[in-house]
Motif scaffolding. Structure first.
Motif, short mmCIF file in Angstrom:
data_model
loop_
_atom_site.label_atom_id
_atom_site.label_comp_id
_atom_site.label_asym_id
_atom_site.label_seq_id
_atom_site.Cartn_x
_atom_site.Cartn_y
_atom_site.Cartn_z
N GLY A 7 -2.86 -17.67 2.20
CA GLY A 7 -3.04 -16.62 3.47
C GLY A 7 -4.34 -16.14 3.30
O GLY A 7 -4.56 -14.84 3.95
N GLY A 10 -5.70 -14.28 6.79
CA GLY A 10 -5.20 -13.42 6.99
C GLY A 10 -5.79 -11.90 6.82
O GLY A 10 -6.90 -11.84 6.36
N TYR A 11 -5.12 -10.73 7.40
CA TYR A 11 -5.89 -9.39 7.33
C TYR A 11 -6.31 -9.12 5.70
O TYR A 11 -7.48 -8.92 5.48
CB TYR A 11 -4.98 -8.48 7.90
CG TYR A 11 -5.01 -7.15 7.98
CD1 TYR A 11 -6.24 -6.55 8.21
CD2 TYR A 11 -4.33 -6.00 7.62
CE1 TYR A 11 -6.65 -5.33 8.26
CE2 TYR A 11 -4.45 -4.67 7.50
CZ TYR A 11 -5.72 -4.43 7.63
OH TYR A 11 -6.26 -3.07 7.87
N ILE A 12 -5.20 -9.03 4.99
CA ILE A 12 -5.71 -8.45 3.77
C ILE A 12 -6.41 -9.59 2.77
O ILE A 12 -7.29 -9.29 2.31
CB ILE A 12 -4.29 -8.08 2.95
CG1 ILE A 12 -3.57 -6.77 3.85
CG2 ILE A 12 -4.91 -7.26 1.57
CD1 ILE A 12 -2.51 -6.51 3.27
N GLY A 13 -5.81 -10.77 3.01
CA GLY A 13 -6.35 -12.01 2.31
C GLY A 13 -7.99 -12.20 2.69
O GLY A 13 -8.75 -12.24 1.41
N VAL A 30 -5.88 -21.60 1.09
CA VAL A 30 -4.84 -22.33 1.79
C VAL A 30 -3.89 -21.38 2.69
O VAL A 30 -3.42 -20.86 2.36
CB VAL A 30 -3.83 -22.99 0.72
CG1 VAL A 30 -2.71 -23.84 1.37
CG2 VAL A 30 -4.39 -23.62 -0.54
N ASN A 32 -1.81 -21.95 6.86
CA ASN A 32 -1.63 -22.78 8.13
C ASN A 32 -1.88 -22.18 9.37
O ASN A 32 -1.62 -22.71 10.42
CB ASN A 32 -0.05 -23.00 8.00
CG ASN A 32 0.85 -21.97 8.01
OD1 ASN A 32 0.34 -20.81 8.26
ND2 ASN A 32 2.22 -21.99 8.12
N LEU A 33 -2.63 -21.06 9.26
CA LEU A 33 -3.19 -20.35 10.33
C LEU A 33 -1.89 -19.95 11.58
O LEU A 33 -2.33 -19.69 12.60
CB LEU A 33 -4.16 -21.01 11.31
CG LEU A 33 -5.38 -21.70 10.20
CD1 LEU A 33 -6.27 -22.56 11.10
CD2 LEU A 33 -6.14 -20.54 9.69
N PHE A 80 -0.75 -14.48 -0.63
CA PHE A 80 -0.73 -13.39 0.21
C PHE A 80 0.22 -14.23 1.35
O PHE A 80 0.84 -13.51 2.25
CB PHE A 80 -2.14 -13.20 1.14
CG PHE A 80 -3.02 -12.33 0.32
CD1 PHE A 80 -2.86 -11.01 0.19
CD2 PHE A 80 -3.98 -13.01 -0.31
CE1 PHE A 80 -3.82 -10.12 -0.46
CE2 PHE A 80 -5.07 -12.33 -0.84
CZ PHE A 80 -4.92 -11.02 -1.05
N ALA A 81 0.20 -15.51 1.24
CA ALA A 81 0.86 -15.96 2.45
C ALA A 81 2.46 -15.67 2.62
O ALA A 81 3.18 -15.78 1.63
CB ALA A 81 0.80 -17.63 2.26
N LEU A 83 5.35 -14.45 6.12
CA LEU A 83 5.49 -13.73 7.42
C LEU A 83 5.75 -12.35 7.10
O LEU A 83 6.43 -12.04 5.98
CB LEU A 83 6.66 -14.41 8.21
CG LEU A 83 6.32 -15.95 8.57
CD1 LEU A 83 7.62 -16.46 9.29
CD2 LEU A 83 5.09 -16.00 9.59
N ASN A 99 10.43 -19.44 5.19
CA ASN A 99 9.06 -19.43 4.94
C ASN A 99 8.57 -18.90 3.65
O ASN A 99 8.11 -19.24 2.87
CB ASN A 99 8.18 -18.97 6.22
CG ASN A 99 6.48 -18.99 6.16
OD1 ASN A 99 6.27 -20.02 6.10
ND2 ASN A 99 6.05 -17.84 5.82
N SER A 103 7.77 -21.44 0.27
CA SER A 103 6.61 -21.53 0.11
C SER A 103 6.16 -20.97 -1.41
O SER A 103 5.54 -21.52 -2.09
CB SER A 103 5.76 -20.74 1.18
OG SER A 103 6.16 -19.38 1.14
N SER A 123 3.23 -7.69 -2.89
CA SER A 123 4.67 -7.12 -2.45
C SER A 123 4.63 -5.83 -1.57
O SER A 123 3.39 -5.52 -1.15
CB SER A 123 5.45 -6.75 -3.85
OG SER A 123 6.86 -6.36 -3.33
N SER A 124 5.47 -5.03 -1.29
CA SER A 124 5.32 -4.17 -0.38
C SER A 124 6.17 -2.78 -0.87
O SER A 124 6.96 -3.12 -1.69
CB SER A 124 5.86 -4.49 0.88
OG SER A 124 6.16 -3.42 1.75
N TYR A 148 12.75 -9.26 5.89
CA TYR A 148 11.49 -9.14 5.46
C TYR A 148 11.49 -8.56 3.89
O TYR A 148 10.81 -9.24 3.15
CB TYR A 148 10.35 -8.55 6.36
CG TYR A 148 9.21 -8.38 5.84
CD1 TYR A 148 8.22 -9.17 5.25
CD2 TYR A 148 8.58 -6.79 5.54
CE1 TYR A 148 6.87 -8.87 4.59
CE2 TYR A 148 7.48 -6.57 4.71
CZ TYR A 148 6.67 -7.37 4.37
OH TYR A 148 5.66 -7.05 4.09
#
Ligand code: NAD
Ligand code: UD1
Length: 331
Positions: A7, A10-13, A30, A32-33, A80-81, A83, A99, A103, A123-124, A148
């Motif tokens: 990921g 992405g934004y944070i990656g 790595v 998948n965009l 990071f990858a 959704l 996903n 993954s 994590s979050s 999520y």
């Protein structure tokens, strides 16, 4: 040291990849965009003047992911990858479970097979559900309110079980609070498709005239001015937390909150954004959003003490950099 960053476009990656390159790590991305663009790779190069190796691979495709492990001699992984849209996860739970979980399981199994034992996982704060008190410490009870969030909690549990089965794994779980802001160059930032779910992307779109008005979800919360309070953290402070996690001497399974420890209300953020950027953000008070809580902010004491985590950007910086990114990237 060669780091596989899943990921990483992405934004944070992408911000983390910049930090890693600056610290002379080798980086293999790595991605998948599915929620990012290939141009991010050019922008990383413009900022750092360094190359990364990129594989457009879906982590759910284990054979393709295995090829990456075969070609590259990976020392550690930052994962990071995934959704991340809460609303979408409620509408399409199976897509989120498939996903985010498949993954991760593929990645962990290949790490085991190729003897790569160090991982940092995104994590979050969502895993704390509705906390009984504030600030939030890492040992607070965990619960979730949407698919999520449940994927994050399930992955944390998978990592804990993996560690129990093989304590040569070195696992860091980072629980992010609310990342906003962008790289100061304006080349990297958050660019969600469609109507953003989160507050800052919405504010900037109102400021640039893309949307007419911001709905503030509720003004009757038990907070300083009745609007929701969150712990906003500049994405560049957050990204550097990953470098610190890689450098951490402490091994085993570690969990850290990454936040500033300070709460800011929706109205306070809007007012700051207006004064820092000299723009008007039209808003109206709307009903509460389902699932929202009054307030959420971290104790970051553990990260400060054990990682040397020191957030340095202010709310003003976050407002300025978020707006700058969108201005630079709007035609
Ligand atoms: P992002 O969507 O910008 O980045 C995630 C990246 O992962 C994207 O580039 C996407 O294309 C890629 N991806 C998704 N599924 C993939 C798959 N199966 N195979 C390969 N690549 C895949 O999100 P972000 O904001 O940078 O978040 C990064 C991580 O941090 C996510 O796991 C997210 O859940 C977590 N997180 C984010 C926030 C936040 O507010 N941004 C808060 C807490 C936790
Ligand atoms: C949300 C997610 C959380 C995720 C986090 C970071 C929910 C319920 N939670 O958290 O799982 O980890 O994003 O991606 O979606 N607000 C408005 N108007 C808007 C948008 C937001 O008033 O148009 C308010 C919200 O009510 C909240 C605050 O702004 O009080 C922050 O919202 P948001 O940016 O969506 O983050 P969280 O709700 O903290």
């Amino acid at each position: 040291m060669k780091i596989l960053v899943s990921g990483g476009c992405g934004y944070i990656g992408s911000h983390t990849v910049v930090d890693l390159l600056k610290e002379n790590y080798e980086v293999v991305i790595v991605d998948n965009l599915i929620n990012s663009k290939r141009e991010v790779l050019d922008n990383i190069k413009k900022i750092t003047n360094k190359e990364v190796t990129f594989y457009k691979v879906d982590l759910c495709d284990k054979e393709k992911l295995k090829e990456v492990f075969e070609k590259e001699s990976i020392d550690a992984v930052i994962h990071f990858a995934g959704l991340k849209a809460v609303g979408e996860s409620v509408e399409k739970p199976l897509m989120y479970y498939e996903n985010n979980l498949i993954s991760t399981i593929n990645l962990l199994d290949l790490m085991r097979e190729f003897n790569v034992k160090k991982i940092v996982f995104s994590s979050s704060a969502t895993v704390y559900g509705n906390p009984d008190s504030l600030p939030i410490y890492e040992d607070f009870p965990l619960s979730t309110t949407n698919p999520y969030g449940t994927t994050k909690l399930m992955i944390e549990n998978i990592l804990k079980d993996l560690y129990k089965s093989d304590n040569s794994f070195d696992i860091t779980i980072l629980r992010y609070f609310n990342p906003i802001g962008a790289h100061k160059s304006g080349l990297l930032g958050e660019d969600p498709n469609g109507i953003p779910n989160n507050l800052m992307p919405y504010i900037v779109r109102v400021a640039t005239g893309k949307f007419p008005i911001l709905n503030i979800f509720g003004d009757d919360y038990k907070t300083v001015d009745g609007t929701g309070v969150r712990d906003y953290i500049h994405v560049c402070d957050l990204s550097y937390g990953h470098v610190l996690a890689l450098k951490n001497k402490k091994t085993g399974l570690k969990i850290y909150n990454l936040g500033t420890g300070k709460g800011t209300s929706v109205l306070e953020l809007v007012k700051k954004f207006e004064s820092v950027n000299g723009v008007k953000v039209n808003y109206q008070i709307a009903p509460r959003r389902d699932g929202d809580i009054d307030a959420c902010y971290a104790s970051n004491e553990k990260a400060v003490k054990e990682l040397g985590f020191k957030p340095k950007y202010t709310i003003e910086d976050m407002c300025r950099d978020s707006y700058n990114f969108v201005k630079m990237n709007t035609n």
